[in-house]
Design an enzyme around this catalytic site. Structure first.
Site, PDB file in Angstrom:
ATOM      1  N   ARG A 111      -2.568  -5.742  13.489  1.00 23.65           N
ATOM      2  CA  ARG A 111      -2.442  -5.843  12.139  1.00 23.65           C
ATOM      3  C   ARG A 111      -1.430  -7.021  11.732  1.00 23.65           C
ATOM      4  NH1 ARG A 111      -2.963  -2.226   7.623  1.00 23.65           N
ATOM      5  NH2 ARG A 111      -1.004  -2.162   6.216  1.00 23.65           N
ATOM      6  N   HIS A 138      -9.596  -7.781   5.266  1.00 26.35           N
ATOM      7  CA  HIS A 138      -9.110  -6.165   5.592  1.00 26.35           C
ATOM      8  C   HIS A 138     -10.604  -5.597   5.982  1.00 26.35           C
ATOM      9  CE1 HIS A 138      -7.180  -2.638   6.541  1.00 26.35           C
ATOM     10  NE2 HIS A 138      -6.605  -2.743   5.201  1.00 26.35           N
ATOM     11  N   GLN A 141     -11.083  -1.795   6.208  1.00 19.71           N
ATOM     12  CA  GLN A 141     -11.205  -0.903   5.032  1.00 19.71           C
ATOM     13  C   GLN A 141     -12.579  -0.863   4.256  1.00 19.71           C
ATOM     14  OE1 GLN A 141      -8.297   0.568   3.312  1.00 19.71           O
ATOM     15  NE2 GLN A 141      -9.970   1.371   2.181  1.00 19.71           N
ATOM     16  N   ASP A 229      -6.335  -2.861  -6.472  1.00 18.23           N
ATOM     17  CA  ASP A 229      -5.335  -2.694  -5.171  1.00 18.23           C
ATOM     18  C   ASP A 229      -3.864  -3.069  -5.782  1.00 18.23           C
ATOM     19  OD1 ASP A 229      -4.229  -2.546  -2.840  1.00 18.23           O
ATOM     20  OD2 ASP A 229      -5.109  -4.448  -1.757  1.00 18.23           O
ATOM     21  N   CYS A 268      -7.527   1.476  -1.882  1.00 16.74           N
ATOM     22  CA  CYS A 268      -7.122   1.460  -0.311  1.00 16.74           C
ATOM     23  C   CYS A 268      -5.744   2.042  -0.329  1.00 16.74           C
ATOM     24  CB  CYS A 268      -7.277   0.133   0.260  1.00 16.74           C
ATOM     25  SG  CYS A 268      -6.027  -1.016  -0.173  1.00 16.74           S
ATOM     26  N   ARG A 296     -11.437   5.866   6.650  1.00 12.98           N
ATOM     27  CA  ARG A 296     -10.728   4.861   7.801  1.00 12.98           C
ATOM     28  C   ARG A 296     -11.103   5.223   9.098  1.00 12.98           C
ATOM     29  NH1 ARG A 296      -6.905   1.371   6.246  1.00 12.98           N
ATOM     30  NH2 ARG A 296      -7.287   0.236   8.443  1.00 12.98           N
TER      31      ARG A 296
END
Length: 311
Positions: A111, A138, A141, A229, A268, A296
């Site tokens: 990450r 991402h 996701q 988001d 998300c 996820r």
């Protein structure tokens, strides 16, 4: 002859058939576990004897817990470290880190702050590398989001997804996925925070249906899925400018009313309620955010299984 590792770094680099296989496997694994204890391993245990290294340069809730639980349910194990706890945080070249970890673990999830670091790690690694988030994507996701959409509304192919707000890393991965999975993507963002132009050009080359506008109403009108988001991501330094520019892009009940009658809402998380979305939307009947968060885990189990060559 050495078989190159299966990296999961960018959706645009992967075959559509592989993405579909991962999604189908995730659906099957999730259904098979209904009612089971969270810590019980899947019967086939495709990660038995394998260890995943998880490296975090950014804070995490969903990525950390879902990957950890995913490996346990697949029969494997994890080693978790923050980058500042490693020599990586003191300037060791990421290529050297990759070569060392390749001799100690079976896969690495990073990450990262910079997407280039994920790419460099993958180039030097002899084991699969998974992009757990970077400033340019991402992908995990988006796989969870597609899984959620298909659970509730059937195949994503042919559907219209509307992205409202900052053209950020999550938006980028939706752009990457659109040509692969056959959905139409309409993006509404202010000009100053538009999606990456390279991503848009690549999607067009791949015959993807990706449209951009500065009008959120135009993007949402008739959409099957509405997605937003946070307006300020980790590492952004222009907080006040972002809030001012993105204020017209708040997803509220009036904007959702323009979508298709059966439209669903995704975010998300974490969410800044009252900024990018209002409480009545994120807590309303169209919201699938909790299924999305849970997925996820299920999507990443199948991503890991694919990386290990089990799909």
């Amino acid at each position: 002859m050495t078989i190159p590792p299966r990296h999961f770094v960018d959706l645009w680099k992967l075959e559509a058939a592989d993405l579909r296989a991962i999604l189908d496997d995730a659906k099957a694994r999730k259904a098979a576990r209904l009612g089971w204890p969270k810590g019980q391993a899947d019967p086939d245990a495709p990660a038995a004897g394998r260890t995943l290294a998880m490296i975090f340069e950014k804070n995490s809730t969903r990525t950390r817990f879902s990957f950890d639980a995913a490996m346990r349910q697949l029969g494997g194990d994890v080693i978790i470290s923050n980058a500042h706890e490693m020599q990586l945080g003191r300037g060791e070249p990421i290529e050297d880190t990759a070569r060392v970890l390749s001799r100690m673990v079976d896969a690495v999830m990073l990450r990262a702050n910079d997407h280039e670091d994920v790419e460099r790690l993958a180039l030097a690694s002899a084991v699969p590398v998974i992009n757990g988030l970077s400033d340019r994507g991402h992908p995990c996701q988006i796989m969870a989001d597609i899984l959620t959409i298909e659970e509730h509304r059937g195949s994503v192919a042919g559907k219209t997804l509307a992205w409202v707000g900052d053209g950020n890393n999550v938006c980028a991965s939706f752009i990457h996925a659109a040509p692969k999975l056959g959905f139409k993507l309409k993006i509404a963002s202010p000009a100053i925070y538009h999606p990456d132009l390279v991503d848009l050009a690549r999607a067009a080359e791949q015959q993807g249906q990706v449209l951009t506008t500065e009008d959120p109403r135009e993007a949402v009108r008739g959409a099957d899925v509405v997605i937003t988001d946070t307006w300020v991501s980790m590492g952004d330094t222009d907080h006040d400018e972002r809030l001012e520019a993105l204020e017209p892009y708040q997803v509220d009940a009036n904007l959702m009313a323009l979508a298709a009658p059966s439209a669903v809402f995704l975010h998300c998380l974490p969410a800044h309620r009252g900024e990018e979305v209002t409480d009545d939307v994120i807590d309303g009947p169209a919201s699938l955010i909790w299924d999305e968060a849970e997925n996820r885990l299920h999507a990443q189990k199948s991503i890991l299984a694919w990386c290990f060559g089990k799909i």
